[in-house]
Scaffold this motif. Sequence first.
Motif, PDB file in Angstrom:
ATOM      1  N   CYS A 406      -5.412  -6.715   2.674  1.00 11.20           N
ATOM      2  CA  CYS A 406      -5.700  -5.480   1.949  1.00 11.20           C
ATOM      3  C   CYS A 406      -6.248  -5.843   0.570  1.00 11.20           C
ATOM      4  CB  CYS A 406      -4.433  -4.642   1.825  1.00 11.20           C
ATOM      5  SG  CYS A 406      -4.609  -3.187   0.786  1.00 11.20           S
ATOM      6  N   ARG A 408      -6.370  -3.994  -1.956  1.00 12.29           N
ATOM      7  CA  ARG A 408      -5.538  -3.391  -3.012  1.00 12.29           C
ATOM      8  C   ARG A 408      -4.206  -4.120  -3.170  1.00 12.29           C
ATOM      9  NH1 ARG A 408      -6.754   1.884  -4.342  1.00 12.29           N
ATOM     10  NH2 ARG A 408      -4.547   2.418  -4.546  1.00 12.29           N
ATOM     11  N   CYS A 409      -3.770  -4.813  -2.113  1.00  8.44           N
ATOM     12  CA  CYS A 409      -2.429  -5.394  -2.131  1.00  8.44           C
ATOM     13  C   CYS A 409      -2.375  -6.902  -1.910  1.00  8.44           C
ATOM     14  CB  CYS A 409      -1.553  -4.729  -1.065  1.00  8.44           C
ATOM     15  SG  CYS A 409      -1.339  -2.958  -1.285  1.00  8.44           S
ATOM     16  N   CYS A 424      -2.695  -1.213   5.913  1.00  5.95           N
ATOM     17  CA  CYS A 424      -1.767  -1.855   4.979  1.00  5.95           C
ATOM     18  C   CYS A 424      -0.476  -1.045   4.979  1.00  5.95           C
ATOM     19  CB  CYS A 424      -2.358  -1.907   3.574  1.00  5.95           C
ATOM     20  SG  CYS A 424      -1.192  -2.548   2.346  1.00  5.95           S
ATOM     21  N   TYR A 426       1.833  -1.076   2.937  1.00  7.75           N
ATOM     22  CA  TYR A 426       2.375  -0.867   1.594  1.00  7.75           C
ATOM     23  C   TYR A 426       1.622   0.203   0.811  1.00  7.75           C
ATOM     24  CZ  TYR A 426       5.486  -4.661   2.541  1.00  7.75           C
ATOM     25  OH  TYR A 426       6.473  -5.428   3.106  1.00  7.75           O
ATOM     26  N   CYS A 427       0.297   0.199   0.876  1.00  3.56           N
ATOM     27  CA  CYS A 427      -0.458   1.244   0.168  1.00  3.56           C
ATOM     28  C   CYS A 427      -1.145   2.205   1.138  1.00  3.56           C
ATOM     29  CB  CYS A 427      -1.496   0.635  -0.772  1.00  3.56           C
ATOM     30  SG  CYS A 427      -2.933  -0.076   0.067  1.00  3.56           S
ATOM     31  N   THR A 429      -3.729   1.864   2.989  1.00  2.00           N
ATOM     32  CA  THR A 429      -5.179   1.779   3.120  1.00  2.00           C
ATOM     33  C   THR A 429      -5.549   1.504   4.580  1.00  2.00           C
ATOM     34  OG1 THR A 429      -5.543   1.011   0.860  1.00  2.00           O
ATOM     35  CG2 THR A 429      -7.214   0.423   2.478  1.00  2.00           C
ATOM     36  N   ASN A 646      -1.049  -2.168  -4.114  1.00  2.00           N
ATOM     37  CA  ASN A 646      -1.757  -0.971  -4.592  1.00  2.00           C
ATOM     38  C   ASN A 646      -2.477  -1.230  -5.921  1.00  2.00           C
ATOM     39  OD1 ASN A 646      -2.670   1.601  -4.248  1.00  2.00           O
ATOM     40  ND2 ASN A 646      -0.770   2.593  -4.850  1.00  2.00           N
ATOM     41  N   THR A 647      -3.202  -2.304  -5.995  1.00  2.00           N
ATOM     42  CA  THR A 647      -4.010  -2.778  -7.134  1.00  2.00           C
ATOM     43  C   THR A 647      -3.172  -3.283  -8.306  1.00  2.00           C
ATOM     44  OG1 THR A 647      -4.232  -0.680  -8.367  1.00  2.00           O
ATOM     45  CG2 THR A 647      -5.780  -1.047  -6.549  1.00  2.00           C
TER      46      THR A 647
END
Length: 692
Positions: A406, A408-409, A424, A426-427, A429, A646-647
């Motif tokens: 991911c 972002r992660c 993902c 976690y976020c 995506t 998440n970034t």
Amino acid sequence: MITPDNHVALTNQQLEEREELHAEIVLNIPLSKVFHYAIPSGLRKHLRAGMRVKIPFGNKTATGFCVGLTTTPSPYPLKDIISILDKTPLTNEIMLRLTRWLSSHYHCGWGEAMHAVVPPVIRCRAKLQLAEKNKLPDCKNISDNQNTLQQHLTFTREQQNAFNSIHEKLSRKEPGVILLHGITGSGKTEIYLQAIDKVLEQGRKAIFLVPEISLTSQTIQRIRSRFNRVAVLHSNLLGSFYHAQWHTIREDKADIVVGTRSSVFCPLKNIGLIVIDEEHENTYKQENSPRYHARDVALKRATYENALVLLGSATPSLESYYHTLSGDYERLVLSRRIGELRLPSVEVIDMREEMRKRKRHHIISQKLEYSMGQALAKNEQIILFLNRRGFAPYIHCKRCGFVLKCRRCDIPMTFHKKRNITLCHYCHTESPPPQACPDCLASRINYHGFGTEKIEDEIAARFPNHRIARMDSDSMRIRDAHEKTLKAFERGEVQILLGTQMIAKGLDFPNVTLVGIISADTMLNFPDFRASERTFQLISQVAGRAGRGSGGGRVIVQSFHPEHYSIRYAAAHDYEGFAEKELEFRRQLGYPPFGKLARIVFRSTKEDRVRDKASSVANTLKELTNANGNNLVILGPSPAPFTKINTMFRWHLFLQSQNYGAIHSIIKDIEDMLKPSKSVQAIVDIDPYMML
């Protein structure tokens, strides 16, 4: 100061006459600050602690909670409250005390704690006005419970002895804690129900907490078969129904509240008993602010209410078990199953040996496949457990080593075959799966590992004439999906139930004779000091779903680490043996229950900023520790195991001490350093349950 405890005793006339009265207001922000506002004369006789008010805040207007009134003069001019939003307080004096403790213990804003106690659907002004305008039905009508109530079951000797001890404590109407340590199928629920009955006879009320929404259906059925005036609260309820249930509780039309962790805050009055079923479950820990543990909140609320807390589990948390050893809690043991049914036999399959024999890795061992065929031939049912969802946990290129992550992660994406996406976890995506390697453009990309979705396909291919149901967070998205799936399994329409931890506890199906644990090692390698405890608990709990009927039961556990003590003790149904070994490990390292722990997580979109901030805070903590001479240990800082989510880049550190006092004191000393800023966020987690 007029505190929440004595404020309710003041008459309207007294309030109106006291023109110097000021309101103490808290907002839903991560600051512990209480703001003071003047009360216009037209509002003075109406305002009570526990009401929401509209206030000027900076150059905007905001909604806050009034938590008290004070006559202490202000050194500066105060702004006026604009309006009062509620006709009656949304919280009583006990809940105000509880939220103040939440704010202090979990290092969150008092307003954040108030928002946890009064959920969003209740804070919606339009719905509040609608509720006041329309008469709400009571719990008997809401539950459609028109059937004749069932009689209580007859206790076994063990159950009766345990119940007598509970009854004795209930009769004294004093706060206390009892741990009901009963093996799976030993009749803990029946003791809960009859304890509730005794509380109702005293004119008091009860809260019944369960760890998962999937467990509420069976629990509610059992409770409503014995009692009227039962309310239900959990996040999966429709907003209007949740709203009606909450107000029914608040208006004193419910005697029993059943729900998940946030139900510990329900507006029930005159509580005599709080039951926490499966008390060991980590789902009782809230991972967003306020990061409370429902068990600890229940203990505090019970102290304020003079109520008894009844913890129940076949595999108690080591914290609770240790409290019984030290004499803080009373431990009552149920060592036999109802009807003298035996615990299932457990066989551990060494998957390393399986690979050597079969030349490659097979998800389902020969032993498990053979046993499934035998059970299905006898029209028996099977539960299969794997604590990993999706089809393949990661996508990999053998040619260049690329792993799809991911963006972002920086965490591997999981392939979900039925939706044909990579996700993902976690976020959340989503993206389409690659047709070729994004790095080297190789045409062949490999899907590695397995989750519940892949297991479902494998089982369907091997047993095509039998219906399979999958229970995980992907397949249970539709409202009431849990209940419908379990009902179908109960009726025998489904022969194989496959799922994640939502099927690991509380399910009681007599026709289940075989349980298969596909991979017992899923959590063993996590960088978490509770990894062994969670592995033991999961195996024990899942194994406990077998052998609930006269047909007996057996469990097959697949593992690449069959010699690990958590697996060996679980296979032997030996909780005490596991607890003794694990507690010695914890004692040597000073981990809970032998010490207290706090985690501070730093997050930023800039990696250098989060690293520098974490290092700065750690250095200050170490300087303060050396200067104060306390026994605080600072561990870290270091990158979190999942360094980017998440970034946000993430670093963390841990505070370890013999008591909460030292931890709370030093966090208070660095409060200014932990204030949120645009560049770096700091999160304080007392008693962390997730270390990732």
